[in-house]
Design an enzyme around this catalytic site. Structure first.
Site, short mmCIF file in Angstrom:
data_model
loop_
_atom_site.label_atom_id
_atom_site.label_comp_id
_atom_site.label_asym_id
_atom_site.label_seq_id
_atom_site.Cartn_x
_atom_site.Cartn_y
_atom_site.Cartn_z
N ASP A 98 1.80 40.81 13.84
CA ASP A 98 0.85 41.71 14.49
C ASP A 98 1.54 43.04 14.82
O ASP A 98 2.63 43.05 15.40
CB ASP A 98 0.34 41.04 15.78
CG ASP A 98 -0.92 41.69 16.33
OD1 ASP A 98 -1.04 42.92 16.25
OD2 ASP A 98 -1.77 40.96 16.86
N HIS A 100 -0.09 45.67 16.48
CA HIS A 100 -0.75 46.41 17.57
C HIS A 100 0.16 46.48 18.80
O HIS A 100 0.60 45.44 19.29
CB HIS A 100 -2.07 45.73 17.93
CG HIS A 100 -3.06 45.72 16.81
ND1 HIS A 100 -3.10 44.72 15.87
CD2 HIS A 100 -4.01 46.62 16.46
CE1 HIS A 100 -4.06 44.99 15.00
NE2 HIS A 100 -4.63 46.14 15.31
N SER A 151 -3.31 36.02 15.80
CA SER A 151 -2.23 36.03 16.81
C SER A 151 -2.45 35.01 17.91
O SER A 151 -1.50 34.54 18.52
CB SER A 151 -2.11 37.43 17.43
OG SER A 151 -1.82 38.36 16.42
CO1 B1M Z 1 -6.37 47.00 14.25
N1 B1M Z 1 -7.64 45.55 14.54
N2 B1M Z 1 -5.88 46.25 12.54
N3 B1M Z 1 -5.23 48.54 14.10
N4 B1M Z 1 -7.20 47.66 15.81
C1 B1M Z 1 -8.29 45.47 15.86
C2 B1M Z 1 -7.51 44.56 16.80
C3 B1M Z 1 -9.71 44.88 15.47
C4 B1M Z 1 -10.40 44.09 16.59
C5 B1M Z 1 -10.60 46.03 14.98
C6 B1M Z 1 -11.98 45.62 14.57
O1 B1M Z 1 -12.15 45.00 13.53
N5 B1M Z 1 -12.99 45.93 15.35
C7 B1M Z 1 -9.34 43.99 14.22
C8 B1M Z 1 -8.95 42.54 14.52
C9 B1M Z 1 -9.98 41.55 14.00
C10 B1M Z 1 -9.57 40.14 14.14
O2 B1M Z 1 -8.45 39.72 14.18
N6 B1M Z 1 -10.58 39.34 14.18
C11 B1M Z 1 -8.17 44.77 13.64
C12 B1M Z 1 -7.73 44.64 12.30
C13 B1M Z 1 -8.58 43.78 11.38
C14 B1M Z 1 -6.57 45.30 11.82
C15 B1M Z 1 -5.94 45.17 10.42
C16 B1M Z 1 -5.87 43.74 9.85
C17 B1M Z 1 -6.70 46.10 9.49
C18 B1M Z 1 -6.26 46.08 8.05
O3 B1M Z 1 -5.12 46.25 7.72
N7 B1M Z 1 -7.23 45.84 7.21
C19 B1M Z 1 -4.53 45.74 10.68
C20 B1M Z 1 -3.60 44.62 11.20
C21 B1M Z 1 -2.20 44.85 10.87
C22 B1M Z 1 -1.34 43.77 11.54
O4 B1M Z 1 -1.28 43.67 12.74
N8 B1M Z 1 -0.69 42.98 10.72
C23 B1M Z 1 -4.80 46.67 11.83
C24 B1M Z 1 -4.06 47.83 12.04
C25 B1M Z 1 -4.32 48.73 13.09
C26 B1M Z 1 -3.65 50.11 13.21
C27 B1M Z 1 -2.17 50.10 12.77
C28 B1M Z 1 -4.40 51.12 12.39
C29 B1M Z 1 -3.89 50.41 14.73
C30 B1M Z 1 -2.75 49.91 15.67
C31 B1M Z 1 -1.76 50.97 16.03
C32 B1M Z 1 -0.82 50.51 17.12
O5 B1M Z 1 -1.11 49.67 17.95
N9 B1M Z 1 0.33 51.10 17.11
C33 B1M Z 1 -5.12 49.53 15.03
C34 B1M Z 1 -5.96 49.72 16.16
C35 B1M Z 1 -5.70 50.95 16.99
C36 B1M Z 1 -6.97 48.80 16.50
C37 B1M Z 1 -8.05 48.91 17.60
C38 B1M Z 1 -9.11 49.86 17.10
C39 B1M Z 1 -7.60 49.36 18.98
C40 B1M Z 1 -6.48 48.55 19.60
C41 B1M Z 1 -5.95 49.21 20.84
O6 B1M Z 1 -4.89 49.83 20.82
N10 B1M Z 1 -6.69 49.14 21.95
C42 B1M Z 1 -8.55 47.40 17.69
C43 B1M Z 1 -9.95 47.24 18.21
C44 B1M Z 1 -10.02 46.42 19.49
O7 B1M Z 1 -9.05 46.06 20.09
N11 B1M Z 1 -11.19 46.08 19.87
C45 B1M Z 1 -8.13 46.85 16.37
C46 B1M Z 1 -6.31 49.74 23.20
C47 B1M Z 1 -5.31 48.81 23.94
C48 B1M Z 1 -4.91 49.43 25.26
O8 B1M Z 1 -5.99 47.59 24.18
O9 B1M Z 1 -4.18 46.22 23.06
O10 B1M Z 1 -6.33 45.14 23.86
P1 B1M Z 1 -5.27 46.17 24.03
O11 B1M Z 1 -4.57 45.97 25.44
C49 B1M Z 1 -5.26 45.77 26.65
C50 B1M Z 1 -5.48 44.30 26.99
O12 B1M Z 1 -5.75 43.49 25.86
C51 B1M Z 1 -4.25 43.92 27.74
O13 B1M Z 1 -3.87 45.11 28.41
C52 B1M Z 1 -4.37 46.27 27.74
C53 B1M Z 1 -5.16 47.12 28.72
O14 B1M Z 1 -4.58 47.27 29.94
N12 B1M Z 1 -3.06 43.41 27.07
C54 B1M Z 1 -2.14 42.68 27.74
C55 B1M Z 1 -2.64 43.54 25.80
N13 B1M Z 1 -1.48 42.91 25.63
C56 B1M Z 1 -1.14 42.37 26.81
C57 B1M Z 1 -0.04 41.61 27.19
C58 B1M Z 1 0.02 41.17 28.51
C59 B1M Z 1 -0.97 41.50 29.42
C60 B1M Z 1 -2.07 42.24 29.06
O15 B1M Z 1 1.03 40.44 28.98
C61 B1M Z 1 2.06 40.04 28.11
#
Ligand code: B1M
Length: 215
Positions: A98, A100, A151
């Protein structure tokens, strides 16, 4: 557009020109954390929706992510920091497979600013690397982040690996990321892990849980 709407739009559009100026203007009105939580994260949410519904292509998602990271880096020095830095130590990583890391890095910032020492291993970390680092740094807890549905399965395997290595009693585990649900962690994972595993919905819950673990 008004300032805060424009800032949110910059995340969605991946538009960096003028970002620093807008952030400085926003800082004159609101605390850094509020700008992140209310404005920037709302933009990232829209990006996720557009991508999920096929209205946005991956390279543009990446651009938005880069603007988000630049914005957080610009705001970080303006966040409140606790002086005491000895509350505990956590090893933090995005799990194997992963990439992200925006959420994980926010957790790092919030914990670091609130008295914790964070060893941030980065992305795509296999459990062996996480456990080696926890051992080496004498961590009090392990934090795993992951956004893909895949993940959540890796996290489960990681906990099973910790069980089989006999180290589950040593490290409480914090889990977070968009694909996880509280019930998955609190029912399924709590049942299988022999140690203490907790779900954090956001970085602030991560902080509260670390405070509870260290109390
Ligand atoms: Co991707 N991506 N992405 N992506 N991406 C998602 C996760 C997705 C939901 C988008 C969608 O389809 N709507 C989807 C996953 C679907 C699934 O698994 N069912 C997805 C996909 C499919 C993919 C790829 C597979 C796409 C592809 O290649 N075809 C690929 C995966 C590559 C891989 O990982 N092997 C991919 C790639 C990417 C980018 C590189 C383009 C980019 C990431 C850049 C980066 O992180 N450096 C990206 C992004 C930006 C997203 C979305 C749009 C935004 C994620 C984000 O940063 N959110 C995302 C959509 C979504 O999440 N709904 C998506 C903001 C961030 C602050 O939130 O990380 O959730 P989050 O963190 C929150 C809480 O979750 C929590 O605290 C934070 C807030 O305070 N939290 C924790 C997180 N970790 C924590 C740990 C803790 C405590 C709290 O303690 C240990």
């Amino acid at each position: 557009l008004p300032l805060f709407e424009r800032l949110e739009r910059r995340i969605v559009d991946g538009e960096r020109t003028g970002l620093a100026e807008d952030l400085d203007a926003a800082l004159a009105q609101r605390p850094a954390l509020e700008i992140i939580n209310d404005t920037l994260l709302s933009g990232m949410k829209t990006v996720g929706e557009l991508f999920g519904s096929g209205q946005m292509q991956l390279p543009f998602v990446l651009q938005s992510a880069e603007v988000m990271k630049a914005a957080v880096a610009h705001l970080e020095p303006h966040m409140e920091k606790e002086d005491d830095a000895g509350k505990g130590r956590i090893v933090l990583a995005t799990v194997r497979g992963d990439v992200h890391d925006i959420g994980k890095n926010l957790v790092d910032i919030i914990l670091s600013n609130n008295g914790y020492e964070v060893v941030n291993l980065g992305i795509k970390q296999p459990i062996s690397a996480i456990l080696d680092a926890a051992e080496e740094h004498g961590a009090d807890a392990i934090g795993m982040s992951g956004l893909l549905v895949k993940s959540t399965v890796i996290m489960k395997e990681n906990l099973q690996e910790m069980n089989s290595r006999g180290v589950s009693a040593r490290w409480p585990v914090l889990l977070g990321g968009a694909a996880l649900t509280r019930s998955y962690v609190e029912n399924d994972l709590t049942e299988l892990y022999l140690g203490d595993v907790r779900y954090a919905r956001d970085a602030f819950e991560g902080l509260r849980l670390m405070d509870a673990i260290m109390a």
